[in-house]
Design an enzyme around this catalytic site. Structure first.
Site, short mmCIF file in Angstrom:
data_model
loop_
_atom_site.label_atom_id
_atom_site.label_comp_id
_atom_site.label_asym_id
_atom_site.label_seq_id
_atom_site.Cartn_x
_atom_site.Cartn_y
_atom_site.Cartn_z
N HIS A 73 0.82 -1.21 0.00
CA HIS A 73 0.00 0.00 0.00
C HIS A 73 0.86 1.26 0.00
O HIS A 73 0.44 2.29 -0.52
CB HIS A 73 -0.96 -0.01 1.19
CG HIS A 73 -2.20 -0.81 0.95
ND1 HIS A 73 -3.47 -0.28 0.98
CD2 HIS A 73 -2.36 -2.12 0.65
CE1 HIS A 73 -4.36 -1.22 0.72
NE2 HIS A 73 -3.71 -2.36 0.52
N GLY A 79 5.26 5.71 -4.36
CA GLY A 79 6.54 4.99 -4.40
C GLY A 79 6.89 4.54 -3.00
O GLY A 79 6.21 4.87 -2.03
N ASP A 254 -6.07 -17.69 3.22
CA ASP A 254 -5.72 -19.09 2.91
C ASP A 254 -6.22 -19.94 4.07
O ASP A 254 -5.63 -19.97 5.14
CB ASP A 254 -4.20 -19.22 2.75
CG ASP A 254 -3.72 -20.66 2.63
OD1 ASP A 254 -4.56 -21.59 2.68
OD2 ASP A 254 -2.50 -20.87 2.52
#
Length: 338
Positions: A73, A79, A254
């Site tokens: 993020h 950058g 997951d």
């Protein structure tokens, strides 16, 4: 070489010519990123980062996912310049308070702040918050089973952090695959980069509101998204039953190995166990499915590609020299202006 000037005007002419050449050919002395950037100025840099992230990960197992998300993020907007860490004030709403970032896990911010505090005691004013994020992310990914990859240092911390710059830089769960691919392309990241980086969802969690449309009133003909495994969907419905009154409710990205960085995320997609609609969509799009299948069958290849993509992200729009600063604390600019 000595220069001899016969008049003041000759000297001035020489001065302006050389000054002009300097503008045409800027100095190559601008600092470049190197792996051993802090070797002399802060020799314990790596040891301190490793010690803090180890302690934090042991105490709070979701730390690795939190810092990894923070890294992404931060880098995709201004950058890799730690602009995401800046706190808002009465003059400026910073990017961390935009709706997209407001639910980022606090463990990520806390980890970076702890490392910064330790480094300031050891070598004050030397290590940037941007480099701390990069190093901590790499170490934590490796600590929970992921690849170790080489990163370079010498970033400066950015001087801008504005919430009104955030829109359009992050993938959203309601985007089409083409929209996401185009968004990554705008950051000079390929489809392969996008799929490999999505593998970061092998750790961490997502809030129920991010996938509620898949398990409640999906369509007129089906309450749940038919691409979801039916038993998985049933479990998610139970888990997220009260998500509107309890917005903190979440599920592991997951479900099989939530704390281990592995290729299970891709194997889950093959079985309809992808949590977010944008995850599961990679299993049906012809541009992404071959890569999902490749990474599901070859963890080594996934690790190699993930590492290369992470290095690419870590070099996005890096600030060096006078284009940034080394903050005294990560949540505030040194001059405290917006």
């Amino acid at each position: 070489m000595a220069f001899h000037f016969h008049s003041h005007s000759q000297f001035l002419l020489f001065f302006f010519l050389t000054a002009g050449l300097a503008l045409l050919f800027p100095s190559t002395a601008e600092p470049h990123l190197t792996e051993n950037y802090y070797e002399k100025t802060c020799p314990k840099f790596n040891d301190i980062v490793q010690q803090v992230v180890t302690d934090k990960q042991i105490a709070t197992p979701t730390t690795a996912a939190a810092v990894l998300r923070l890294f992404f993020h931060d880098c995709v907007l201004e950058g890799c310049d730690a602009s995401l860490l800046i706190a808002s004030n009465s003059f400026n709403k910073a990017e961390r308070d935009h709706d997209t970032n407001v639910n980022l896990p606090g463990d990520g911010f806390d980890t970076i702040a702890r490392i910064k505090t330790s480094l300031e005691l050891q070598c004050p004013g030397v290590v940037s918050c941007a480099d701390i994020i990069t190093a901590a992310t790499r170490n934590l990914v490796n600590m929970v089973g992921g690849p170790h990859y080489r990163v370079s240092f010498g970033r400066k911390d950015g001087l801008v952090s504005r919430a009104d710059r955030v829109d359009g830089h992050y993938a959203k769960t309601n985007m089409t695959m083409s929209e996401i691919i185009n968004l990554f392309a705008s950051k000079k990241l390929s489809v392969q980069d996008m799929v490999a980086l999505s593998g970061a969802h092998t750790i961490g969690f997502s809030h129920c509101r991010e996938f509620s449309n898949r398990i409640f009133n999906f369509s007129k003909t089906s309450d749940i998204d038919p691409t979801l495994n039916a038993n998985f969907a049933k479990g998610l419905k139970n888990l997220c039953a009260n998500y509107t009154s309890n917005p903190g409710m979440s599920a592991f990205n997951d479900v099989m190995t939530p704390g281990k960085f592995d290729n299970m995320y891709f194997r889950n997609l093959q079985r309809g166990l992808g949590l977010l609609s944008t995850d599961q969509a990679m299993m049906v799009d012809e541009r992404t499915k071959p890569l999902v299948d490749l990474y599901a069958s070859d963890e080594k290849k996934f690790f190699e590609d993930f590492a290369q993509s992470m290095i690419k992200v870590s070099l996005m729009n890096v600030k060096t020299g006078k284009h940034g600063e080394v903050r005294r604390r990560c949540d505030a600019f040194n001059n405290l202006k917006t």
